[in-house]
Design a protein around this motif. Structure first.
Motif, short mmCIF file in Angstrom:
data_model
loop_
_atom_site.label_atom_id
_atom_site.label_comp_id
_atom_site.label_asym_id
_atom_site.label_seq_id
_atom_site.Cartn_x
_atom_site.Cartn_y
_atom_site.Cartn_z
N TYR A 167 -30.41 54.04 10.79
CA TYR A 167 -30.97 53.98 12.14
C TYR A 167 -30.74 55.30 12.85
CZ TYR A 167 -31.35 48.95 11.52
OH TYR A 167 -31.68 47.71 11.06
N GLU A 168 -31.59 55.58 13.83
CA GLU A 168 -31.45 56.78 14.62
C GLU A 168 -30.91 56.40 15.99
OE1 GLU A 168 -34.62 59.84 16.39
OE2 GLU A 168 -34.62 59.72 14.19
N SER A 169 -29.96 57.16 16.47
CA SER A 169 -29.37 56.89 17.78
C SER A 169 -30.39 57.13 18.88
CB SER A 169 -28.17 57.80 18.01
OG SER A 169 -27.70 57.69 19.33
N SER A 170 -30.35 56.29 19.91
CA SER A 170 -31.23 56.48 21.07
C SER A 170 -30.44 57.08 22.25
CB SER A 170 -31.84 55.14 21.49
OG SER A 170 -30.82 54.24 21.89
N LEU A 171 -29.26 57.60 21.95
CA LEU A 171 -28.37 58.14 22.97
C LEU A 171 -28.64 59.64 23.17
CD1 LEU A 171 -26.09 56.92 24.66
CD2 LEU A 171 -24.49 57.72 22.93
N TYR A 172 -28.79 60.04 24.43
CA TYR A 172 -29.12 61.42 24.77
C TYR A 172 -28.27 61.93 25.92
CZ TYR A 172 -33.34 60.82 21.99
OH TYR A 172 -34.21 60.58 20.96
N ILE A 173 -28.29 63.25 26.06
CA ILE A 173 -27.62 63.92 27.18
C ILE A 173 -28.67 64.69 27.96
CG2 ILE A 173 -25.96 65.69 27.85
CD1 ILE A 173 -24.50 65.08 25.18
N LEU A 174 -28.68 64.50 29.26
CA LEU A 174 -29.54 65.25 30.16
C LEU A 174 -28.64 66.14 31.01
CD1 LEU A 174 -32.29 65.79 31.59
CD2 LEU A 174 -31.71 63.90 33.13
N GLN A 175 -28.83 67.44 30.90
CA GLN A 175 -28.04 68.36 31.72
C GLN A 175 -28.60 68.35 33.13
OE1 GLN A 175 -27.27 72.19 30.03
NE2 GLN A 175 -26.56 73.02 31.97
N VAL A 176 -27.73 68.02 34.07
CA VAL A 176 -28.12 67.90 35.47
C VAL A 176 -27.87 69.20 36.22
CG1 VAL A 176 -27.58 66.69 37.61
CG2 VAL A 176 -27.75 65.41 35.48
N SER A 177 -26.74 69.82 35.93
CA SER A 177 -26.35 71.08 36.56
C SER A 177 -25.46 71.83 35.58
CB SER A 177 -25.61 70.82 37.88
OG SER A 177 -24.36 70.23 37.62
N GLN A 178 -24.93 72.95 36.01
CA GLN A 178 -24.03 73.70 35.13
C GLN A 178 -22.75 72.93 34.84
OE1 GLN A 178 -23.57 77.46 37.16
NE2 GLN A 178 -25.04 78.42 35.76
N ILE A 184 -32.87 62.61 37.02
CA ILE A 184 -33.24 61.39 36.30
C ILE A 184 -34.67 61.00 36.65
CG2 ILE A 184 -32.78 58.91 36.11
CD1 ILE A 184 -29.77 59.67 36.53
N ASN A 185 -35.01 61.03 37.92
CA ASN A 185 -36.37 60.69 38.34
C ASN A 185 -37.40 61.67 37.77
OD1 ASN A 185 -35.67 58.37 39.74
ND2 ASN A 185 -35.39 59.46 41.67
N ASP A 186 -37.05 62.96 37.74
CA ASP A 186 -37.96 63.96 37.15
C ASP A 186 -38.20 63.65 35.68
OD1 ASP A 186 -38.03 65.28 39.58
OD2 ASP A 186 -36.73 66.93 38.94
N CYS A 187 -37.14 63.34 34.97
CA CYS A 187 -37.23 63.00 33.55
C CYS A 187 -38.10 61.76 33.35
CB CYS A 187 -35.83 62.79 32.99
SG CYS A 187 -35.74 62.36 31.26
N ALA A 188 -37.83 60.73 34.13
CA ALA A 188 -38.57 59.47 34.02
C ALA A 188 -40.05 59.65 34.35
CB ALA A 188 -37.95 58.42 34.94
N VAL A 241 -27.41 63.52 44.76
CA VAL A 241 -28.83 63.83 44.96
C VAL A 241 -29.39 64.55 43.73
CG1 VAL A 241 -30.43 65.24 46.32
CG2 VAL A 241 -28.70 63.84 47.47
N THR A 242 -28.64 65.50 43.20
CA THR A 242 -29.09 66.25 42.03
C THR A 242 -29.24 65.34 40.82
OG1 THR A 242 -28.01 68.25 42.86
CG2 THR A 242 -28.57 68.20 40.53
N VAL A 243 -28.27 64.46 40.59
CA VAL A 243 -28.34 63.53 39.46
C VAL A 243 -29.56 62.63 39.59
CG1 VAL A 243 -27.22 61.50 38.41
CG2 VAL A 243 -25.87 63.54 38.93
N ILE A 244 -29.74 62.03 40.73
CA ILE A 244 -30.88 61.11 40.94
C ILE A 244 -32.21 61.84 40.78
CG2 ILE A 244 -32.04 59.68 42.66
CD1 ILE A 244 -29.13 58.96 43.64
#
Length: 127
Positions: A60-71, A30-34, A24-27
């Motif tokens: 080229y610049e990487s399009s790869l990112y990290i989104l911290q979901v929780s600790q 992600i939805n908040d970010c989107a 639930v936290t991950v989803i």
């Protein structure tokens, strides 16, 4: 601006292994970010993180990112902006524990940019 979210098999496998609360936290994250991309794109990028790549991407610049979901948990994904079609595509690659983030990020980057990186080596060998 439309936001499309795509997931890979790796991400789907990771999600299955998480607890219901973690899913639930991950989803939700992600939805908040989107949901912020259409109106607050700059703010979204400020919340994301990139790790340095060991290899040069030939300008080229990487399009790869990290989104911290929780600790304990982060999501590795790519952001591809398509101004022609007025959309942003988020491709979810992995949901991983923080202890594994460096290795998994490198593995995803190697897989994602393999052709570009191998192309660089072949060019270097030809020259």
């Amino acid at each position: 601006m439309d936001v499309l979210i795509e997931s890979t098999r790796g991400f789907e496998k990771d999600i299955v292994r998480l607890s219901e609360d973690e899913k639930v936290t991950v989803i939700q994250k992600i939805n908040d970010c989107a949901s912020l991309f259409p109106t607050q794109k700059a703010d979204v990028y400020l919340k994301l993180r990139r790790l340095p790549l060991a290899s040069d991407l030939n300008g080229y610049e990487s399009s790869l990112y990290i989104l911290q979901v929780s600790q304990k948990l982060s999501v590795i994904f790519a952001v591809d902006e398509d101004p022609i079609f007025g959309q942003v595509i988020l491709t979810l690659f992995r949901a991983v524990k923080h202890d594994d983030i460096d290795k998994v990020y490198k593995d995803v980057a190697d897989s994602l940019y393999q052709e570009l990186l191998h192309g660089n080596r072949e060019t270097a060998q030809i020259l």
